[in-house]
Design a protein around this motif. Structure first.
Motif, PDB file in Angstrom:
ATOM      1  N   GLU A 106     -13.452   1.179  17.953  1.00  0.00           N
ATOM      2  CA  GLU A 106     -13.210   1.672  16.606  1.00  0.00           C
ATOM      3  C   GLU A 106     -13.704   3.103  16.536  1.00  0.00           C
ATOM      4  N   ALA A 107     -12.866   3.995  16.003  1.00  0.00           N
ATOM      5  CA  ALA A 107     -13.260   5.407  15.884  1.00  0.00           C
ATOM      6  C   ALA A 107     -12.728   5.943  14.568  1.00  0.00           C
ATOM      7  N   ASP A 108     -13.600   6.466  13.753  1.00  0.00           N
ATOM      8  CA  ASP A 108     -13.225   7.061  12.459  1.00  0.00           C
ATOM      9  C   ASP A 108     -12.297   6.152  11.655  1.00  0.00           C
ATOM     10  N   GLY A 109     -12.639   4.903  11.562  1.00  0.00           N
ATOM     11  CA  GLY A 109     -11.863   3.984  10.729  1.00  0.00           C
ATOM     12  C   GLY A 109     -10.558   3.519  11.360  1.00  0.00           C
ATOM     13  N   GLU A 110     -10.299   3.944  12.583  1.00  0.00           N
ATOM     14  CA  GLU A 110      -9.079   3.486  13.252  1.00  0.00           C
ATOM     15  C   GLU A 110      -9.431   2.581  14.423  1.00  0.00           C
ATOM     16  N   LEU A 111      -8.518   1.685  14.735  1.00  0.00           N
ATOM     17  CA  LEU A 111      -8.672   0.904  15.962  1.00  0.00           C
ATOM     18  C   LEU A 111      -7.891   1.644  17.046  1.00  0.00           C
ATOM     19  N   VAL A 112      -8.606   2.070  18.077  1.00  0.00           N
ATOM     20  CA  VAL A 112      -7.984   2.868  19.137  1.00  0.00           C
ATOM     21  C   VAL A 112      -7.875   2.014  20.393  1.00  0.00           C
ATOM     22  N   LEU A 113      -6.666   1.884  20.902  1.00  0.00           N
ATOM     23  CA  LEU A 113      -6.453   1.168  22.164  1.00  0.00           C
ATOM     24  C   LEU A 113      -6.370   2.193  23.288  1.00  0.00           C
ATOM     25  N   MET A 114      -7.052   1.922  24.381  1.00  0.00           N
ATOM     26  CA  MET A 114      -6.930   2.762  25.580  1.00  0.00           C
ATOM     27  C   MET A 114      -6.335   1.883  26.665  1.00  0.00           C
ATOM     28  N   TYR A 115      -5.187   2.265  27.189  1.00  0.00           N
ATOM     29  CA  TYR A 115      -4.480   1.406  28.126  1.00  0.00           C
ATOM     30  C   TYR A 115      -3.902   2.236  29.266  1.00  0.00           C
ATOM     31  N   THR A 116      -3.409   1.541  30.270  1.00  0.00           N
ATOM     32  CA  THR A 116      -2.813   2.223  31.417  1.00  0.00           C
ATOM     33  C   THR A 116      -1.294   2.211  31.301  1.00  0.00           C
ATOM     34  N   GLY A 117      -0.717   3.390  31.349  1.00  0.00           N
ATOM     35  CA  GLY A 117       0.742   3.494  31.417  1.00  0.00           C
ATOM     36  C   GLY A 117       1.152   3.372  32.874  1.00  0.00           C
ATOM     37  N   ASN A 118       2.112   2.492  33.130  1.00  0.00           N
ATOM     38  CA  ASN A 118       2.538   2.257  34.519  1.00  0.00           C
ATOM     39  C   ASN A 118       4.002   2.653  34.678  1.00  0.00           C
ATOM     40  N   GLN A 131       0.016   5.657  37.674  1.00  0.00           N
ATOM     41  CA  GLN A 131      -0.740   5.071  36.569  1.00  0.00           C
ATOM     42  C   GLN A 131      -1.541   6.152  35.857  1.00  0.00           C
ATOM     43  N   VAL A 132      -1.420   6.167  34.535  1.00  0.00           N
ATOM     44  CA  VAL A 132      -2.112   7.169  33.712  1.00  0.00           C
ATOM     45  C   VAL A 132      -2.777   6.459  32.540  1.00  0.00           C
ATOM     46  N   GLN A 133      -3.727   7.129  31.901  1.00  0.00           N
ATOM     47  CA  GLN A 133      -4.461   6.479  30.809  1.00  0.00           C
ATOM     48  C   GLN A 133      -3.988   7.044  29.466  1.00  0.00           C
ATOM     49  N   CYS A 134      -3.802   6.131  28.522  1.00  0.00           N
ATOM     50  CA  CYS A 134      -3.142   6.481  27.264  1.00  0.00           C
ATOM     51  C   CYS A 134      -3.903   5.907  26.071  1.00  0.00           C
ATOM     52  N   LEU A 135      -3.609   6.447  24.885  1.00  0.00           N
ATOM     53  CA  LEU A 135      -4.200   5.940  23.644  1.00  0.00           C
ATOM     54  C   LEU A 135      -3.109   5.497  22.677  1.00  0.00           C
ATOM     55  N   ALA A 136      -3.444   4.513  21.849  1.00  0.00           N
ATOM     56  CA  ALA A 136      -2.598   4.159  20.702  1.00  0.00           C
ATOM     57  C   ALA A 136      -3.557   3.847  19.557  1.00  0.00           C
ATOM     58  N   THR A 137      -3.185   4.228  18.361  1.00  0.00           N
ATOM     59  CA  THR A 137      -4.122   4.064  17.239  1.00  0.00           C
ATOM     60  C   THR A 137      -3.471   3.289  16.101  1.00  0.00           C
ATOM     61  N   SER A 138      -4.350   2.683  15.284  1.00  0.00           N
ATOM     62  CA  SER A 138      -3.865   1.924  14.132  1.00  0.00           C
ATOM     63  C   SER A 138      -4.876   2.047  13.000  1.00  0.00           C
ATOM     64  N   THR A 139      -4.357   2.148  11.786  1.00  0.00           N
ATOM     65  CA  THR A 139      -5.275   2.134  10.637  1.00  0.00           C
ATOM     66  C   THR A 139      -5.363   0.734  10.043  1.00  0.00           C
ATOM     67  N   GLY A 141      -4.772  -2.221  11.915  1.00  0.00           N
ATOM     68  CA  GLY A 141      -5.012  -3.258  12.917  1.00  0.00           C
ATOM     69  C   GLY A 141      -3.776  -4.096  13.201  1.00  0.00           C
ATOM     70  N   LEU A 142      -2.615  -3.549  12.889  1.00  0.00           N
ATOM     71  CA  LEU A 142      -1.363  -4.309  12.982  1.00  0.00           C
ATOM     72  C   LEU A 142      -0.273  -3.497  13.687  1.00  0.00           C
ATOM     73  N   ARG A 143      -0.109  -2.267  13.196  1.00  0.00           N
ATOM     74  CA  ARG A 143       0.900  -1.369  13.782  1.00  0.00           C
ATOM     75  C   ARG A 143       0.191  -0.266  14.562  1.00  0.00           C
ATOM     76  N   PHE A 144       0.630  -0.055  15.778  1.00  0.00           N
ATOM     77  CA  PHE A 144      -0.055   0.912  16.651  1.00  0.00           C
ATOM     78  C   PHE A 144       0.894   2.034  17.025  1.00  0.00           C
ATOM     79  N   GLU A 145       0.387   3.262  16.919  1.00  0.00           N
ATOM     80  CA  GLU A 145       1.188   4.423  17.312  1.00  0.00           C
ATOM     81  C   GLU A 145       0.613   5.050  18.548  1.00  0.00           C
ATOM     82  N   LYS A 146       1.477   5.339  19.483  1.00  0.00           N
ATOM     83  CA  LYS A 146       1.003   5.998  20.706  1.00  0.00           C
ATOM     84  C   LYS A 146       0.657   7.447  20.389  1.00  0.00           C
ATOM     85  N   HIS A 147      -0.387   7.947  21.035  1.00  0.00           N
ATOM     86  CA  HIS A 147      -0.868   9.293  20.717  1.00  0.00           C
ATOM     87  C   HIS A 147       0.068  10.358  21.271  1.00  0.00           C
TER      88      HIS A 147
END
Ligand code: FRU
Length: 503
Positions: A106-118, A131-139, A141-147
């Motif tokens: 959790e960062a600044d009120g958002e749920l941040v996912l850190m995942y591997t793009g393959n 393989q690279v490392q990526c983020l997706a965020t949600s305010t 906790g339901l819909r996630f947007e890739k950074h």
């Protein structure tokens, strides 16, 4: 198709598979499974706005591993779970062949996912990948947007680190930084974990090779997780390629923990040995989180790569283990079932002082969805134990045998039904001469916790519907000092995620 369209497509795909008429006998009632189709590793295990979120590696369109999405469930209490629409789907050039494992913070009120793009770059899935490392965020906790700045880490560190096998970030916040530990290997096939640091989750500094294998520690470490537990520094990871050592490491891949010395400034974790987290057949890629009480909870994938999964006939595959509470008490590692699972108990059967000579079933003690606590005094017996999911007429059973001379327990699924067989054995030390077993059976899962969490063995099994017996046995007289058994009620909905949620 953009990300949102891919998610909508997956939700529709899930609903259409769910409409197909199929028998579902092996589906667990209180273990997390996907509504339909294939799941593997737990991902993004976290708390957000006072609810627990668990994601998982997911292929919504079939019961086979394929282009990875992130499935999603949430819970108020780690016991009752509901399905949400998948959180991530491959949609961008950097993750077009899979949103691989990762974690959440959790960062600044958002749920941040850190995942591997393959991305597959050629025909050999072992060499031809990026393989690279990526983020997706949600305010919500339901819909996630890739950074938009994805990928946030686009190359493995230079040097002896393999450039392509670089995945499974586990992120956490500590003091003024976010840290992430990643799974990796060297160019000459030694498993290792990498440590990164960031002030803002977007710019990452490679700190060091946190730890690397020596000897029989595998050619690749997947899904590392690093935390403090009761004053100890602990690294959990899933090494591939560890060879059997005595009774240990007979699964294709292993889930292990090491207790060591972490220096976060230098980025080093020094340790001597690692140990299995589970002594059974099916427990892989575990991930932990802290719960609202400050407990360290672990969930693992309740399956194993390349293992037969007869539930595919039912159009789903894979499950999660029970949430387990980890602790280190007086230097002793413990892994116990989440105590709140007791909320699901119904219809207690309790007996004490039951004498077993030869073989015996106990009235009211049977079933395929149950919790069993039994304290056994083996007395002079050389071998005693209990058959689970047993059937008198077909001989089916999943056997748990205590061998007194060797002080070992064996979990035997040779006659469990259809599906994979085999045995697994581990040491067990009696406590004041008593054997304490705490067993959970959930249709196609068996988890055996021993001696208050000192050891746990997990197995997927595929019995026939009529195989529900529980039968104690012994070669000499033994006493069941106490036996308690409950039916457990269903706590995971199997309803497909509601499309409306996305509107
Ligand atoms: C572990 C693993 C991870 C990878 C994911 C792909 O089981 O191989 O290393 O990210 O599964 O589904």
């Amino acid at each position: 198709m953009n990300h949102q369209q891919q998610i909508n497509k997956a939700v529709k795909g899930i609903a259409s598979i769910q409409k197909k008429n199929k028998k579902e006998y092996w589906r667990p009632a209180f273990h997390i499974t996907a509504p339909v189709s294939w799941m593997n590793d737990p991902n993004g295990f976290s708390m957000f706005k006072d609810e627990y979120h668990l994601f998982y590696q997911y292929h919504p369109y079939s019961p086979e591993w394929d282009n990875m999405h992130w499935g999603h469930v949430k819970s108020p209490d780690l016991v009752h779970w509901e399905h949400l629409p998948p959180a991530l789907a491959p949609s961008e050039p950097y993750d077009t062949d899979g949103c691989f494992s990762g974690s959440a913070v959790e960062a600044d009120g958002e749920l941040v996912l850190m995942y591997t793009g393959n991305v597959w770059t050629g025909p050999d899935p072992d060499e031809d990948l990026k393989q690279v490392q990526c983020l997706a965020t949600s305010t919500d906790g339901l819909r996630f947007e890739k950074h938009v700045q994805n990928p946030v880490v686009s190359e493995a560190p230079a040097g002896r680190t393999h450039p392509n096998h670089f995945r499974d970030p586990k992120v956490w916040r500590e003091n003024d930084y976010y840290y992430a530990v990643l799974g990796s290997r060297t160019v000459d096939n030694v498993g290792q974990a990498l440590l990164y640091r960031s002030e803002n989750l977007l710019e990452w500094e490679f700190m060091n090779i946190l730890a690397a294998g020596r000897g029989n520690m595998g050619y690749m470490w997947e899904c590392p997780d690093l935390f403090r537990l009761d004053g100890f520094d602990v690294l959990v990871m899933s090494p591939q390629g560890v060879l059997p050592e005595g009774e240990r490491y007979h699964n294709l891949h292993q889930a292990v923990y090491a207790v060591g010395d972490l220096d976060l400034e230098k980025g080093t974790f020094e340790f001597d040995v690692f140990h299995p987290l589970d002594h059974g057949f099916d427990f892989y890629a575990p991930q932990t989180t802290l719960d609202r009480f400050g407990r360290r909870i672990v969930i693992g994938w309740f399956a194993m790569w390349e293992s037969d999964m007869p539930e595919k006939e039912e159009l789903w595959a894979g499950a999660m283990s029970l949430p387990r509470v980890l602790s280190c008490e007086a230097g002793r590692w413990k892994s116990r079932p989440l105590p709140e699972m007791a909320d699901l108990r119904r219809e207690e059967v309790k007996r004490s002082g039951v004498i077993i000579e030869d073989e015996r079933q106990i009235e009211g003690v049977e079933g395929n969805c149950l919790e069993l606590q039994v304290v056994i005094d083996p007395q002079q017996a050389e071998q005693c134990g209990v058959d689970l999911l047993a059937n008198e007429s077909t001989g089916e059973k999943t056997k748990l045998v205590y061998n007194a001379r060797e002080q070992k327990i064996t979990l035997d699924r040779e006659k469990s039904g259809t599906g994979p067989g085999g045995t697994r054995t581990t040491d067990v030390v009696l406590e004041n001469g008593l054997l304490h077993l705490h067993i959970f059976i959930d249709h196609s899962t068996v988890e055996v916790f021993m001696q208050g969490g000192e050891k746990v063995m997990s197995a997927r099994v595929y019995p026939a519907e009529a195989s529900t017996g529980v039968r104690f046995f012994s070669d000499r007289t033994i006493e069941l000092v106490e036996i308690r058994k409950w039916k457990l009620s269903k706590s995971i909905s199997t309803a497909a995620p509601d499309m409306q949620l996305l509107l």
